[in-house]
Each structure stands twice: as C-alpha cells, then as structure tokens.
Design a protein around this motif. Structure first.
Motif, PDB file in Angstrom:
ATOM      1  N   TYR A 336       0.837  -1.203   0.000  1.00  0.00           N
ATOM      2  CA  TYR A 336       0.000   0.000   0.000  1.00  0.00           C
ATOM      3  C   TYR A 336       0.870   1.251   0.000  1.00  0.00           C
ATOM      4  O   TYR A 336       0.643   2.191  -0.773  1.00  0.00           O
ATOM      5  N   THR A 451      -7.485  -6.979  -9.219  1.00  0.00           N
ATOM      6  CA  THR A 451      -8.946  -6.982  -9.151  1.00  0.00           C
ATOM      7  C   THR A 451      -9.487  -5.632  -9.617  1.00  0.00           C
ATOM      8  O   THR A 451      -8.794  -4.616  -9.562  1.00  0.00           O
ATOM      9  N   ARG A 452     -10.744  -5.635 -10.064  1.00  0.00           N
ATOM     10  CA  ARG A 452     -11.390  -4.379 -10.477  1.00  0.00           C
ATOM     11  C   ARG A 452     -11.389  -3.378  -9.330  1.00  0.00           C
ATOM     12  O   ARG A 452     -11.162  -2.183  -9.526  1.00  0.00           O
ATOM     13  N   GLU A 453     -11.650  -3.883  -8.115  1.00  0.00           N
ATOM     14  CA  GLU A 453     -11.725  -2.995  -6.957  1.00  0.00           C
ATOM     15  C   GLU A 453     -10.380  -2.328  -6.680  1.00  0.00           C
ATOM     16  O   GLU A 453     -10.302  -1.131  -6.386  1.00  0.00           O
ATOM     17  N   GLU A 454      -9.288  -3.111  -6.779  1.00  0.00           N
ATOM     18  CA  GLU A 454      -7.943  -2.548  -6.563  1.00  0.00           C
ATOM     19  C   GLU A 454      -7.638  -1.472  -7.600  1.00  0.00           C
ATOM     20  O   GLU A 454      -7.107  -0.403  -7.267  1.00  0.00           O
ATOM     21  N   LEU A 456      -9.772   0.315  -9.466  1.00  0.00           N
ATOM     22  CA  LEU A 456     -10.630   1.485  -9.281  1.00  0.00           C
ATOM     23  C   LEU A 456     -10.123   2.342  -8.129  1.00  0.00           C
ATOM     24  O   LEU A 456     -10.058   3.580  -8.235  1.00  0.00           O
ATOM     25  N   LYS A 457      -9.765   1.697  -7.021  1.00  0.00           N
ATOM     26  CA  LYS A 457      -9.259   2.431  -5.865  1.00  0.00           C
ATOM     27  C   LYS A 457      -8.006   3.224  -6.231  1.00  0.00           C
ATOM     28  O   LYS A 457      -7.847   4.393  -5.854  1.00  0.00           O
ATOM     29  N   GLU A 466     -14.785   8.633  -9.180  1.00  0.00           N
ATOM     30  CA  GLU A 466     -15.111   7.205  -9.184  1.00  0.00           C
ATOM     31  C   GLU A 466     -15.829   6.798 -10.472  1.00  0.00           C
ATOM     32  O   GLU A 466     -15.508   5.767 -11.078  1.00  0.00           O
ATOM     33  N   ARG A 470     -14.502   4.109 -13.346  1.00  0.00           N
ATOM     34  CA  ARG A 470     -15.206   2.935 -13.874  1.00  0.00           C
ATOM     35  C   ARG A 470     -15.263   2.979 -15.400  1.00  0.00           C
ATOM     36  O   ARG A 470     -15.083   1.951 -16.080  1.00  0.00           O
ATOM     37  N   GLU A 484     -10.022  -9.887 -19.126  1.00  0.00           N
ATOM     38  CA  GLU A 484     -10.522 -10.404 -17.852  1.00  0.00           C
ATOM     39  C   GLU A 484     -10.489 -11.932 -17.876  1.00  0.00           C
ATOM     40  O   GLU A 484     -11.464 -12.578 -18.250  1.00  0.00           O
ATOM     41  N   GLY A 488     -13.817 -10.555 -12.403  1.00  0.00           N
ATOM     42  CA  GLY A 488     -13.322  -9.587 -11.424  1.00  0.00           C
ATOM     43  C   GLY A 488     -11.824  -9.437 -11.394  1.00  0.00           C
ATOM     44  O   GLY A 488     -11.289  -8.600 -10.665  1.00  0.00           O
ATOM     45  N   LYS A 489     -11.094 -10.246 -12.199  1.00  0.00           N
ATOM     46  CA  LYS A 489      -9.616 -10.180 -12.238  1.00  0.00           C
ATOM     47  C   LYS A 489      -9.188  -9.666 -13.610  1.00  0.00           C
ATOM     48  O   LYS A 489      -9.663 -10.144 -14.647  1.00  0.00           O
TER      49      LYS A 489
END
Length: 495
Positions: A336, A451-454, A456-457, A466, A470, A484, A488-489
C-alpha cells in the motif's frame, strides 16, 4: 538491570580472537581418555606426523590457515577413521565438519586422538552461531561503521544493510541473500573514490572465506607440525565483493566475468561504487539502495573495527537466523505504501519519473518493489523486527534516492529518457495514465492479476472521479488494453 549489563558489555566487548576459539577447542579435547565427545572444526585431509598404518588418520583444526598465521595459540586433533566410521556429505580439505567419537592419546607427541564414529559436513555458519555473547549490539555496529566511514546517515546505513544481507523473499525471483550496494557520482568524483577506499578497507578485514574469489584453494605451510597442505575455504551463504582497482569504477559492470552469475543471482553482496549516473546502469537497476553521492565522504582506519571484525561477522550470521525469509504476499502495508510512493512522485515529477519506471530503468516498478522488500528485510535484521515504522523508513529512503536521481542526473540523460518514454506511451492520455497505474498494481501482484476494486481504488487515489474511473476500466477493456481471464480479475495485454 539488564540494560545496565548490556551497556557494560558494550563498553568492554571482548574480541572474538583465534585464541578464544583455540581455548574452547582445547577445553573440549582435554577430557579423559575413553570419554565420548562431539566437536566441530575444519577437516584437513593431511596425515599427521608418524601416522600408524591401521586406519586413515587426518587432522581437525579450530582455525582457518589465515587465522593460524595470526594466532600464537594453535591446536589440532588427530582423527582416526576406519571402516566403521559413518561419513555423511562430501568431504574435502577445508570442509567444516562435526565429529563424534571417543578420545584417546596419540602415540606420538602430546596430541589427542579421536576414534571417529561419525563425521559430517555442517554449514559453515555454525562456526559463528556458538558465539552469541560476542555479537555486537545495534548501537555498537552503527558506531563502528560511523567511526570508519564519515558520510551522511543514509550512506552509512546502506553499508550496514549490505553487510547484513537480505533475507530470501517468497514470491520474488530466484535471488539469493546478497545485496547490491551501489553508489554513484554526484558533482565530484572524490566522494565516490573515497567511499570505494573505505569499502575496500572494510573488505580487507573480512575473513578470507567470506571474500568472493575465483579460486577457493590455497597452499598452507604449518611450522607447528612441520607439514604443508591444500585448504579449500568452505562454501558459505555469505560472500562479499568490492572492486579491487579504481579503474574498475568506470566500467559498466565493475565485476569480473566469472562473478557475473553471482551478481545476477545475488549470491554475494557487491559493494560497488560507480563514477557515472545512468538510469539504465545495471548496478542501479539491481541495487537495493542506488544512492547518488553529493557530499564529501571520508574514511579512516579503525583499530576497534579491526579487533571486532570477527564479532561483526558473528553478528551478521546471528541476524540471518532472526529474519530468515519474508513472504511478499503478506506484506500488505508495504504494498500500500509503495503504491502511494509511486502516485506521489508521478504527481510531483510527471513524465520524468514515469520514464525512470520503464523496463530496465532504475525505478522499474516491478523490480524496485521486489528489491525494496529485500531491503526491508535487511533493515529488519538491523533493527531486530519489521513494523510499520520500518516501512516508513524504507519509503523515506527511496524518496531521498528518487529526489537525488532526478536532480543530479545529467540533462542529456534526462532528454534521452523522455524521448524513450514518448516512444513507449503513444495512444491517448487517459489510456496512458490508466495503463501506467495498472502496471504499478500488476508489478506488486504475486499472480500478475489485479482486481477491479484494486484498480478502481488506485485510479481514484490518482485523481479520477469514481464514475470516471469505472468508465476508464471499461474503455481499457473495450479497446483491448486489458482482458478479464477470471471474473473480477484483470490482466494487461502484452503487445
């Protein structure tokens, strides 16, 4: 009370001399005939004087030939080896072994004899781990280096970390424990040359078996017994190299060809200053802490360091046992903070920093991330533990290194870098920024997916709204920059 005792020990630290080892050895072999003992030492495949013919007779020594030359005290144990002796491992003259057997008197002279039951090669490091009471404290180690090399704090610490070596990191390519300590010329050559002189001095004090050499075998004459023998210095997981001549500091890779495989696999610690500052210099791209030296550096001979060098070696080997390996996948705080370090420098230095992160450059994200994990391990060996504060220290050091590289790099090198970067990026600005952020995340991922979440963050932290983040992810997927493989990866498409 314990702190007071530790301070008293520091003030009167007893050197770990060859005589200490000989006395320990003599105590073990001075027991009564018929007693069973276990003892370690260097095996010498040379018959003692007047050896009987009923078995094979060799010698065991607590000292290397180098130590024996400097020691007034010497000791040998005669080993009697017959068909009943169990021999484990590959033995050679100079191998470090553990021997079990029964003591007796040698028929000639006043030496002792051991009827050997079992003889086994053991790790060379065992020789040093027996002497925990002689190990230096953190303060003692720091003071020895700071009173030998007069330089800024980061440079002194870099030398200490290189001496301590890096633990293996699970999830990192097949690097061993060696560290590349590289330091580059700032405005003047003199600081680099004086640093090299200081490093060469420290290197000269190390035991011969810890110096990276092409030839392991040496001839040795012993006046004590009137014999001569060949001796191979034992293989250890610890070795050091410093360029032997000033002229080598001008070379792209200041190491001999035979040592290149050791360098690439980090099978030794290379303390190798350089007289040029180039972002694609191999000593920089593989250096855990590629420092650029601006301020004057000086060194002086240090009698205390000379006396306590064996204690320093014991300290290094004992520190290895405290932090033997790290798992990159578990270093979440480091990941991080490293990503935050990248974002900060992209915002501050823009395309110039991006150019330094290209493949084969000093701050290539994937390589630097893994090198940083190793350096964090070396720092942990010095401090005794790895915590959040140490991660902060590591990234603080990398920030100093980044600032110095960008400020001290010659203008022609900067222009060359930027042109290379322009050829590399192409495409639209949004795609360029998104891909660069994705590459940073991918470089710090163990399985190469994000991951998509990582993602995007990271986009939001880089300044995207945000919703815009996306849309950027979908755009990169739609235009073939990403794909993909699993739900999600995400992975980057390599062209």
């Amino acid at each position: 009370m314990e702190e007071l005792l530790e301070l008293l020990r520091e003030e009167h630290r007893e050197p770990l001399t060859p005589s200490v080892r000989v006395k320990d050895f003599l105590r073990k072999i001075s027991r009564k005939n018929g007693e069973e003992i276990e003892i370690d030492g260097f095996l010498l495949l040379r018959q003692p004087p007047n050896a009987p013919k009923d078995a094979v007779y060799y010698l065991l020594s607590p000292l290397t030939p180098e130590e024996a030359k400097r020691s007034r005290l010497k000791a040998y144990l005669v080993l009697r080896i017959d068909e009943k002796t169990r021999v484990k491992g590959r033995l050679y003259s100079g191998s470090y072994v553990m021997v079990k057997g029964v003591l007796n008197a040698y028929p000639y002279g006043n030496m002792r004899l051991l009827h050997v039951f079992e003889l086994e090669e053991i790790p060379y490091e065992t020789r040093w781990t027996k002497y925990k009471d002689y190990a230096l404290s953190r303060n003692e180690l720091e003071n020895l280096i700071s009173s030998t090399i007069y330089a800024n704090y980061e440079l002194q610490k870099g030398i200490i970390y290189a001496l301590l070596n890096a633990p293996t990191v699970i999830g990192v390519e097949n690097w061993s424990e060696g560290i590349t300590f590289s330091a580059f010329k700032g405005e003047s050559k003199r600081p680099v040359i004086s640093l090299w002189e200081g490093l060469k001095y420290i290197y000269s004090l190390l035991p011969r078996e810890l110096k990276l050499k092409k030839e392991r075998w040496e001839e040795f004459d012993d006046d004590f017994l009137g014999i001569d023998f060949k001796f191979a210095f034992p293989k250890s997981g610890l070795a050091y190299y410093v360029p032997p001549t000033k002229a080598m500091l001008k070379r792209v890779n200041p190491i001999p060809r035979w040592a290149e495989k050791h360098f690439l696999l980090k099978k030794a610690s290379f303390l190798s200053p350089r007289l040029f500052v180039k972002p694609d210099d191999i000593m920089a791209t593989l250096g855990e802490s590629p420092l650029v030296i601006i301020d004057e550096v000086a060194y002086e001979r240090n009698r205390e360091l000379e006396e306590l060098m064996p204690n320093l070696v014991a300290t290094i080997i004992l520190a290895k046992g405290k932090i033997g390996s790290l798992n990159l996948g578990e270093m979440k705080e480091y990941r991080y903070r490293f990503e935050a370090f990248l974002i900060k420098n992209r915002n501050e230095y823009g395309e110039l920093f991006d150019a330094l992160t290209l493949s084969g450059k000093v701050f290539n994200v994937g390589t630097r991330y893994r090198l940083g994990a190793r350096l964090l391990g070396a720092m942990g060996r010095f401090e005794g533990k790895i915590d959040r504060g140490l991660v902060n220290d590591l990234l603080g050091l990398y920030q100093e290194i980044t600032d110095t590289w960008i400020n001290e790099m010659p203008e022609k090198e900067k222009l060359k870098l930027l042109k290379e970067y322009e050829r590399y990026i192409g495409g639209s600005k949004v795609a360029e920024i998104g891909i660069k952020i994705f590459e940073d995340l991918e470089a710090t991922s163990l399985d190469g997916t994000v991951t998509r979440e990582e993602f995007l963050k990271a986009l939001v932290e880089a300044g995207f709204r945000e919703e815009h983040g996306r849309e950027t992810i979908e755009k990169l997927l739609r235009e073939g920059y990403l794909y993909e493989p699993f739900s999600g990866k995400l992975k980057l498409v390599r062209w």
